[in-house]
Write an enzyme that holds these catalytic residues in place. Structure first.
Site, mmCIF file in Angstrom:
data_model
loop_
_atom_site.group_PDB
_atom_site.id
_atom_site.type_symbol
_atom_site.label_atom_id
_atom_site.label_comp_id
_atom_site.label_asym_id
_atom_site.label_seq_id
_atom_site.Cartn_x
_atom_site.Cartn_y
_atom_site.Cartn_z
ATOM 1 N N ARG A 21 32.804 34.853 64.319
ATOM 2 C CA ARG A 21 32.612 35.773 65.447
ATOM 3 C C ARG A 21 31.193 35.673 65.996
ATOM 4 N NH1 ARG A 21 36.174 39.204 62.395
ATOM 5 N NH2 ARG A 21 34.403 40.142 61.301
ATOM 6 N N SER A 38 42.097 34.957 50.718
ATOM 7 C CA SER A 38 42.180 36.341 51.198
ATOM 8 C C SER A 38 43.445 37.065 50.758
ATOM 9 C CB SER A 38 42.090 36.334 52.732
ATOM 10 O OG SER A 38 41.715 37.596 53.197
ATOM 11 N N CYS A 42 43.718 43.852 44.758
ATOM 12 C CA CYS A 42 43.890 45.247 44.363
ATOM 13 C C CYS A 42 45.356 45.663 44.359
ATOM 14 C CB CYS A 42 43.074 46.146 45.294
ATOM 15 S SG CYS A 42 41.376 45.556 45.477
ATOM 16 N N THR A 272 19.596 34.036 47.761
ATOM 17 C CA THR A 272 19.148 33.677 46.414
ATOM 18 C C THR A 272 17.691 33.198 46.513
ATOM 19 O OG1 THR A 272 19.758 31.366 46.656
ATOM 20 C CG2 THR A 272 21.491 32.874 45.862
ATOM 21 N N GLY A 281 29.315 39.442 46.475
ATOM 22 C CA GLY A 281 30.504 39.849 45.727
ATOM 23 C C GLY A 281 30.287 40.013 44.234
ATOM 24 N N TYR A 425 39.257 72.136 58.152
ATOM 25 C CA TYR A 425 40.053 73.075 57.342
ATOM 26 C C TYR A 425 41.258 73.618 58.095
ATOM 27 C CZ TYR A 425 41.692 77.517 55.577
ATOM 28 O OH TYR A 425 42.512 78.534 55.177
HETATM 29 P P1 FAD Z 1 37.055 37.101 44.340
HETATM 30 O O1 FAD Z 1 37.866 37.984 45.218
HETATM 31 O O2 FAD Z 1 37.405 37.015 42.918
HETATM 32 O O3 FAD Z 1 37.073 35.655 44.976
HETATM 33 C C1 FAD Z 1 36.370 34.591 44.413
HETATM 34 C C2 FAD Z 1 37.141 33.320 44.666
HETATM 35 O O4 FAD Z 1 36.267 32.243 44.471
HETATM 36 C C3 FAD Z 1 38.303 33.116 43.693
HETATM 37 O O5 FAD Z 1 39.520 33.056 44.379
HETATM 38 C C4 FAD Z 1 37.972 31.804 42.984
HETATM 39 O O6 FAD Z 1 39.109 30.993 42.798
HETATM 40 C C5 FAD Z 1 37.006 31.149 43.971
HETATM 41 N N1 FAD Z 1 36.079 30.242 43.314
HETATM 42 C C6 FAD Z 1 35.260 30.492 42.268
HETATM 43 N N2 FAD Z 1 34.517 29.421 41.980
HETATM 44 C C7 FAD Z 1 34.860 28.454 42.846
HETATM 45 C C8 FAD Z 1 34.445 27.123 43.036
HETATM 46 N N3 FAD Z 1 33.502 26.576 42.283
HETATM 47 N N4 FAD Z 1 35.023 26.404 44.020
HETATM 48 C C9 FAD Z 1 35.979 26.954 44.805
HETATM 49 N N5 FAD Z 1 36.409 28.213 44.672
HETATM 50 C C10 FAD Z 1 35.860 28.956 43.713
HETATM 51 N N6 FAD Z 1 38.326 46.448 43.596
HETATM 52 C C11 FAD Z 1 38.345 47.642 44.237
HETATM 53 O O7 FAD Z 1 37.337 48.001 44.854
HETATM 54 N N7 FAD Z 1 39.454 48.434 44.221
HETATM 55 C C12 FAD Z 1 40.587 48.094 43.574
HETATM 56 O O8 FAD Z 1 41.593 48.813 43.594
HETATM 57 C C13 FAD Z 1 40.597 46.868 42.872
HETATM 58 N N8 FAD Z 1 41.691 46.470 42.198
HETATM 59 C C14 FAD Z 1 41.698 45.251 41.585
HETATM 60 C C15 FAD Z 1 42.857 44.847 40.930
HETATM 61 C C16 FAD Z 1 42.898 43.606 40.315
HETATM 62 C C17 FAD Z 1 44.134 43.196 39.596
HETATM 63 C C18 FAD Z 1 41.753 42.742 40.374
HETATM 64 C C19 FAD Z 1 41.794 41.398 39.728
HETATM 65 C C20 FAD Z 1 40.612 43.142 41.017
HETATM 66 C C21 FAD Z 1 40.563 44.397 41.630
HETATM 67 N N9 FAD Z 1 39.422 44.844 42.290
HETATM 68 C C22 FAD Z 1 39.425 46.057 42.923
HETATM 69 C C23 FAD Z 1 38.188 44.044 42.314
HETATM 70 C C24 FAD Z 1 38.084 43.237 43.593
HETATM 71 O O9 FAD Z 1 39.263 42.518 43.779
HETATM 72 C C25 FAD Z 1 36.893 42.313 43.497
HETATM 73 O O10 FAD Z 1 35.740 43.098 43.347
HETATM 74 C C26 FAD Z 1 36.729 41.444 44.726
HETATM 75 O O11 FAD Z 1 37.861 40.651 44.944
HETATM 76 C C27 FAD Z 1 35.498 40.541 44.577
HETATM 77 O O12 FAD Z 1 35.423 39.682 45.645
HETATM 78 P P2 FAD Z 1 34.699 38.276 45.515
HETATM 79 O O13 FAD Z 1 34.847 37.604 46.841
HETATM 80 O O14 FAD Z 1 33.365 38.452 44.959
HETATM 81 O O15 FAD Z 1 35.521 37.501 44.401
#
Ligand code: FAD
Length: 549
Positions: A21, A38, A42, A272, A281, A425
């Site tokens: 964007r 994506s 959760c 970083t 994240g 309220y």
């Molecule tokens: P992620 O969403 O984990 O994404 C990281 C991605 O990077 C992964 O798909 C991984 O495959 C990819 N990756 C890693 N290393 C590499 C590499 N070297 N090369 C290519 N790809 C790579 N949070 C809430 O706030 N509320 C909730 O209700 C909640 N429920 C959850 C329920 C479950 C079952 C889970 C597992 C998590 C939940 N969370 C919740 C936490 C939330 O999903 C995470 O905090 C959030 O997804 C973090 O985002 P992220 O982008 O940092 O990591």
């Protein structure tokens, strides 16, 4: 501009969409190791349980849509293996073909998330033992459940395992949760988890606190989880939910700094130590909004916002990330627990002075049908009244109160601001004096010295000779079925004529059901020259600390 983003879920996909964007010219590549981008982490437990019926609903967007709408170069099944900071390239492995290649970058965003921790215990890799992070894990767990699992063991009493427990029960699976600590939901203060423990028991979940798995063994019927207590739990399905660890290997190998718990170190612009590399994240360490220290908070909201901010900064917008305050919520069957800011135990660990109050209001006007009870705990600075943290547990309305308090913390508000807060309220939604106002009144009154308060834990912990006289000012009908041991009962309405029955040489700790009549009794006693204090939150708070008494 060549912008490469590693990780295509919460933080990474947000960063990619925002970047597009901001710039139609940039070449934006999104690398994701898995097949999906994506997806809704959760929602995963609710697909296992069937509340989310269609798998497609978990795909917030698809690689195709990201390509067509955002003109992103999305490369799934592509693992970034290394960063060469001097050449400004990454080495990518195409997991389908095994081919490796270099991709140049001008700016790089790491959104690699956190991986479930796998403790080094025997049998951890046996079939039937799972972790839950992505759709593939979910498919495997769901397939196992669909085959007809009778018993499941969840190792860990955190958010994900409790959500799974609810969904396993929905699928008629006898479920046991094993938690090494003495409490579930460890970011919360222990007493605030009491209603959730009760809810789990009411819904048939077995909870084993203070126990841990030492090994997993295969049997003819599936698995056995061997606990340190010697107990052996048969199960056909085991899920490990014992915490996550930042996926920091790329950063560490590239010489980027990480914190003591492995979170990648970033500045307030999410950069970083290398100005061309950002990180967001679950993989990063962030500033704790309340304590000012460093923390790691693996939550979707911060990851999404950070993704957006990192993209802003890649394109020179100079946006600051304010930090994370740990606003979190979990639903466990018919109960909700939510929190924001710092907990009491974290304040104690940091030797930080604080005051606390508990209120036990209903979520809407008591006279309107179906009011649901909640407990709201407020932590604040004893000098300024600034709000430091809040936790709530109960039924409906817990979410909105914690959201209001999360905003109050962001805005640096005090308990005196809560007294003045004007909230929507009508009787079906709240009360003319909302639970937020009530917490403000109690906290404000405490700081103004209107009603001295005593914590029930300190009363119970004091040696018998030093304990105040516990005065229960509820009705005899309330007193008879349950009261704090040793308490005498003088209902508040009878207190004035019966003051002569009370000692003048001993402190009196007055209590009622939730604190309100105890407050009135304290005012009567103080004005009559007694040394008196109100037990904060009354008998209801006592029951949070002593549920079995
Ligand atoms: P992620 O969403 O984990 O994404 C990281 C991605 O990077 C992964 O798909 C991984 O495959 C990819 N990756 C890693 N290393 C590499 C590499 N070297 N090369 C290519 N790809 C790579 N949070 C809430 O706030 N509320 C909730 O209700 C909640 N429920 C959850 C329920 C479950 C079952 C889970 C597992 C998590 C939940 N969370 C919740 C936490 C939330 O999903 C995470 O905090 C959030 O997804 C973090 O985002 P992220 O982008 O940092 O990591």
């Amino acid at each position: 501009m060549n912008l490469l983003i590693v990780g295509g879920v919460a933080g990474g996909a947000s960063a990619a969409a925002r970047a597009r964007r901001l710039s139609e010219e940039a070449h934006i590549v999104l690398f994701e190791r898995g097949p999906d981008v994506s997806f809704a982490n959760c929602g995963l437990p609710y697909y296992v349980g069937g509340e989310i019926a269609e798998r497609e609903k978990l795909l917030v967007t698809t690689p195709e849509r990201l390509r067509s709408r955002f003109n992103l170069d999305v490369r799934t099944r592509s693992s970034v293996e290394a960063i060469d900071r001097s050449a400004k390239t990454v080495r990518v492995r195409d997991l389908a073909s095994g081919r490796e290649y270099e991709e140049p970058y001008d700016k790089l965003i790491l959104a690699t998330g956190a991986a479930p921790f796998r403790p080094a215990i025997g049998g951890i890799d046996l079939p039937g033992v799972f972790t839950l992070r992505n759709l593939q894990d979910t498919d495997a767990i769901k397939e196992c459940v669909d085959r007809g699992v009778k018993q499941a063991v969840l190792l860990g009493g955190g958010f994900i395992c409790l959500e799974l427990a609810e969904n396993f029960v929905r699928r008629s699976i006898a479920t046991t949760v094993v938690e090494k600590n003495g409490q579930i939901l460890t970011p919360f203060d222990n007493e605030m988890t009491t209603p959730i423990v009760q809810e789990l028991a009411d819904k048939g979940v077995t909870l084993l606190l203070g126990q841990s798995a030492e090994a997993l063994e295969q049997t003819a019927d599936g698995l056995v989880v061997c606990l340190n207590s010697g107990q052996r739990l048969p199960a056909q399905l085991v899920v490990l939910g014992v915490g996550v660890r930042p996926e920091n290997k790329l950063a560490v190998d590239a010489g980027l700094e990480v914190g003591p718990r492995g979170g990648i170190r970033v500045n307030e612009h999410l950069q970083t130590g290398d100005p061309d590399i950002y990180a967001v994240g679950d993989a990063i360490e962030v500033k704790d909004v309340v304590s000012g220290g460093q923390t790691q908070v693996p939550l979707a909201g911060p990851a999404n916002r950070q993704g957006r901010i990192a993209a802003d900064n890649v394109f020179g917008r100079g946006v600051r990330y304010r930090g994370t305050q740990g606003t979190a919520i979990v639903g466990v069957f018919d109960k909700t627990a939510a929190m924001t800011g710092i907990s009491e135990k974290a304040l104690r660990r940091g030797n930080q002075p604080f005051c606390k109050v508990y209120v036990h209001p209903t979520h809407h006007a008591g006279y309107f049908p179906a009011p649901e009870a909640m407990t709201l705990k407020l932590l604040f600075d004893p000098t300024t009244g600034q709000i430091l943290g809040a936790q709530a547990v109960g039924g409906a309305g817990v979410d909105k109160r914690i959201d209001v308090l999360a905003v109050a913390i962001q805005a640096g508000m005090t308990v005196f601001d809560l007294e003045e807060m004007e909230l929507a309220y009508a009787p079906q939604y709240g009360s003319a004096k909302d639970p937020i106002n009530m917490a403000g009144f109690v906290a404000g009154g405490l700081l103004r010295g209107d009603h001295p308060q005593v914590d029930i834990e300190s009363v119970l912990a004091a040696p018998a000779a030093e304990r105040p006289l516990l005065l229960d000012v509820r009705t005899p009908q309330e007193f008879a079925p349950g009261h704090i041991p040793g308490a005498v009962n003088i209902p508040v309405d009878d207190l004035r004529p019966r003051l002569g029955e009370l000692p003048r040489d001993r402190q009196i700790a007055a209590y009622c059901q939730v604190g309100q009549r105890g407050y009135l009794a304290t005012r009567i006693l103080l004005q009559a020259g007694f040394s008196a204090a109100n037990v904060g939150g009354g008998y209801t708070t006592y029951k949070l600390f002593q549920p079995s008494k």
